[in-house]
Write an enzyme that holds these catalytic residues in place. Structure first.
Site, PDB file in Angstrom:
ATOM      1  N   GLU A  49       9.750   2.714  -3.755  1.00 16.67           N
ATOM      2  CA  GLU A  49       9.807   1.291  -4.060  1.00 16.67           C
ATOM      3  C   GLU A  49       9.291   1.078  -5.465  1.00 16.67           C
ATOM      4  O   GLU A  49       8.216   1.570  -5.812  1.00 16.67           O
ATOM      5  CB  GLU A  49       8.869   0.540  -3.108  1.00 16.67           C
ATOM      6  CG  GLU A  49       9.544  -0.273  -2.043  1.00 16.67           C
ATOM      7  CD  GLU A  49       8.532  -1.118  -1.299  1.00 16.67           C
ATOM      8  OE1 GLU A  49       8.272  -2.235  -1.756  1.00 16.67           O
ATOM      9  OE2 GLU A  49       8.001  -0.646  -0.278  1.00 16.67           O
ATOM     10  N   ASP A  60       0.622 -10.500  -2.790  1.00 13.77           N
ATOM     11  CA  ASP A  60      -0.109  -9.321  -3.229  1.00 13.77           C
ATOM     12  C   ASP A  60      -1.594  -9.575  -3.391  1.00 13.77           C
ATOM     13  O   ASP A  60      -2.016 -10.631  -3.871  1.00 13.77           O
ATOM     14  CB  ASP A  60       0.464  -8.821  -4.569  1.00 13.77           C
ATOM     15  CG  ASP A  60       1.786  -8.102  -4.368  1.00 13.77           C
ATOM     16  OD1 ASP A  60       1.818  -7.170  -3.547  1.00 13.77           O
ATOM     17  OD2 ASP A  60       2.779  -8.485  -5.014  1.00 13.77           O
TER      18      ASP A  60
END
Lengths: 265, 399
Positions: A49, A60
């Site tokens: 990724e 995040d």
């Protein structure tokens, strides 16, 4: 480069669990980022990724937020990152996925984004702030260029929603291990996901991969017994941070090898 | 195409771009709100608190001195500054805190820029006995200190946000991350008409009391509708609240005033509608200040409450349809309007509505004396005294 489903077919035949590391583009710098991808291939990564940084990454935690700030300063624009990925050595053959936020896709133009991405070897897209309800045009544009739009399931995803998820999912189901944002949680012994995994298995035979929070080879190995792939992000960034830049690829390669051995044993 | 695909859109704008983790809570909120909005018990409790706790209706005041000074249209001020906690924010906070209570949530998180929404949330939580956590950028904590102290006195935990430009946008990011983590027991009490569906609708509905009252009050005072209504726009909750009752009255001109800060270059202003282009931030597709790559750009305004790169999706829609005209006003003009209202009317406005006053000042002069202009005075200026004194000192130094 193989598609995501080819990769899972091969792994299934070999009885193996996918190892899927995450790297933030151009972190800590663009050259080291390339070297990290190559190191990941050497250590046995099945899929990688690549994070495209966004100024406001609401899914995040602090580790990836900080890496993203560095990446933005290192000019990790959509165009620059695709150029870099296209120019990786021929020997690099791990299927890549892009992880980023909706606005970057939108501003580049959906069709143009996925067309350019496909030419750079991208096979999947992970968009944490794109809900199932809004995902139609994105899935369609990605599919046109042979890219799978990955769908999330989380511990809070209601059972009644899984049928819709299964229907739209491509590539694999991304099971978020925790109710929370990304970030290594090395202290966590049990993520308590058995029930949710059973629910997913009951609604689809799509591969299931777990991400968010996995930090140690032991955690990865425990997950590997339950699902088809493990995704490790923040823990890798922590390792990069702890080493001089020139040593980072070797340190990450060493760590991923340990994970590989643990999940294969 | 599933029918829910366009749910929560205003024309092309809005939607619900959120992590899957929040999906369940968002649906629950949407369903609960749709049930409660017509529930007599809920409506009675809300109306009671708005009347006896907040002090509604707020007056519509004919500012005769200002009218004389500006020499144009008759000027009315909708006095949201007279609400409990000193701004319109409390209208939405009481409403959403009641929803949280019905949802059985034990904890509320909120973001704040100027601190007005933080204080109003802390107040509603104190009243209803709900634990409260407010995220606030460190730059805003510094420039809106009195509100930080107030929130703490009200029993709220204020968490400093050090990321990004350390202002409202970053506080929303952190509040969303908290919500993603604690969604099972926590309600996110979003303070402006922004964010994922159903927030822009919920906040608008709770703020529309401003417009409903204004319409009744002006009809009583003047026996006719006003010619124009002017309100400041950051996220846009006070503006959407006062505009709502007049959207169908085409003869009433509506003006939204954004912050032009120090200029028109990126980073100098917060004029999303005037100078941005559509994008997705904080769960909605709406006008946004961003660079060519889609990274959200930093903003500046002397007013913390307007210092935000996005704007509510309904405003983007109203710009698109042309029903509302969006303009912008800089720091200096807003500061001048602040001092002028203090001197002439004895009212200290917040720096946010001072932007609306600054635009109204020029606009009303272009109208005849038989015209009527209403300005939404969305909050009071005590919180801004530090900034105004600083500015006066600098100005004296320059002279």
């Amino acid at each position: 480069m193989n598609s995501i489903s080819d990769t899972f077919d091969r792994l299934k035949k070999d009885g193996k669990c996918a190892l899927m590391p995450y790297f933030m583009a151009n972190y800590p710098d663009s050259e080291t980022f390339s070297n990290l991808l190559i190191a990941a291939q050497k250590s046995g990564a099945d899929l990688i990724e690549v994070g495209l940084p966004f100024s406001d990454p609401i899914a995040d935690g602090p580790t990836i937020q900080e890496a993203g700030q560095v990446a933005i300063r290192n000019d990790a624009t959509v165009q620059n990152v695709f150029d870099l990925l296209r120019d990786l050595p021929r020997s690099f053959s791990v299927p890549l996925m892009i992880m980023s936020y909706t606005n970057l896709f939108l501003q580049y133009g959906l069709d143009r984004f996925f067309e350019t991405a496909a030419r750079a070897g991208i096979r999947g897209a992970v968009i944490p702030d794109l809900s199932l309800e809004e995902s139609g045009p994105y899935r369609e544009a990605a599919g046109k260029h042979g890219i799978d739009l990955i769908q999330f399931v989380t511990p809070t995803t209601h059972k009644s929603r899984l049928a819709a998820v299964a229907e739209t999912a491509r590539g694999f189901i991304y099971l978020v291990s925790v109710t929370g944002v990304t970030g290594a949680r090395p202290e966590k012994k049990d993520f308590g996901l058995q029930d949710q995994i059973e629910n997913i298995r009951a609604s689809t035979d799509m591969p299931v991969c777990i991400g968010f929070g996995i930090a140690t080879p032991e955690q990865a190995a425990a997950m590997a017994r339950l699902v088809d792939g493990v995704i490790i992000g923040s823990a890798i960034i922590d390792i990069i941070k702890q080493h001089p830049i020139s040593d980072a690829p070797a340190a990450v390669e060493n760590f991923l090898r340990q994970v590989r051995n643990k999940i294969d044993s | 195409m599933p029918p829910q695909l366009k749910r929560g859109y205003f024309g092309d704008f809005g939607g619900c771009f959120i992590p899957e983790t929040l999906q369940n809570a968002i649906r629950e909120l949407d369903d609960t709100y749709n049930r409660l909005r017509t529930d007599n018990h809920f409506i009675q409790e809300l109306d009671y608190l708005l009347k006896h706790y907040v002090g509604r209706p707020s007056p519509l005041y004919f500012a005769s001195n200002l009218t004389t000074e500006w020499g144009g249209a008759k000027v009315y001020l909708k006095r949201e500054d007279l609400n409990h906690t000193g701004a319109h924010k409390i209208n939405n906070c009481i409403g959403q805190a009641l929803i949280a209570k019905f949802l059985g949530k034990k904890r509320i998180v909120a973001e704040t820029g100027a601190g007005q929404h933080g204080v109003a949330t802390a107040t509603a939580c104190a009243l209803l006995g709900i634990e409260c956590v407010v995220y606030m950028g460190t730059v805003d904590m510094e420039r809106q200190k009195p509100n930080v102290e107030k929130m703490r006195l009200l029993g709220t935990e204020v968490i400093p946000v050090h990321s990004g430009a350390k202002t409202l946008k970053d506080a929303i990011n952190e509040a969303l991350r908290d919500w993603v983590t604690n969604v099972r027991n926590t309600h996110y009490l979003l303070g402006s008409a922004v964010g994922p569906h159903p927030f822009p609708t919920i906040v608008r509905d709770f703020q529309s009391v401003i417009g409903t009252e204004t319409k009744e009050q002006i009809l009583e005072a003047e026996k006719r509708l006003p010619d124009a209504i002017i309100a400041c726009v950051g996220g846009g909750s006070n503006a959407i609240g006062i505009f709502q009752s007049f959207l169908d009255d085409k003869e009433v001109q509506l003006y939204g005033v954004e912050a032009q800060g120090k200029g028109e270059n990126a980073g100098e202003h917060a004029a999303s509608l005037s100078l941005g282009r559509p994008g997705v931030l904080h769960g909605a597709y709406s006008f946004l200040l961003q660079d060519e790559h889609g990274q959200v750009t930093e903003t500046h305004s002397v007013s913390a409450g307007l210092d935000y790169p996005g704007v509510g999706p309904e405003h983007s829609y109203l710009k698109d349809t042309g029903r509302v005209t969006y303009v912008s006003v800089g720091d200096e003009e807003a500061l001048f309007a602040f001092e002028e209202l203090a001197r002439i009317e004895g009212i200290l406005p917040a720096l946010e509505p001072a932007h609306a006053l600054a635009y109204a000042r020029e606009f009303s002069k272009t109208l005849g004396k038989d015209k009527i202009v209403i300005i939404n005075l969305s909050g009071r200026g005590d919180k801004d005294l530090g900034i105004v004194f600083e500015h006066q000192k600098r100005r004296r130094g320059n002279e």
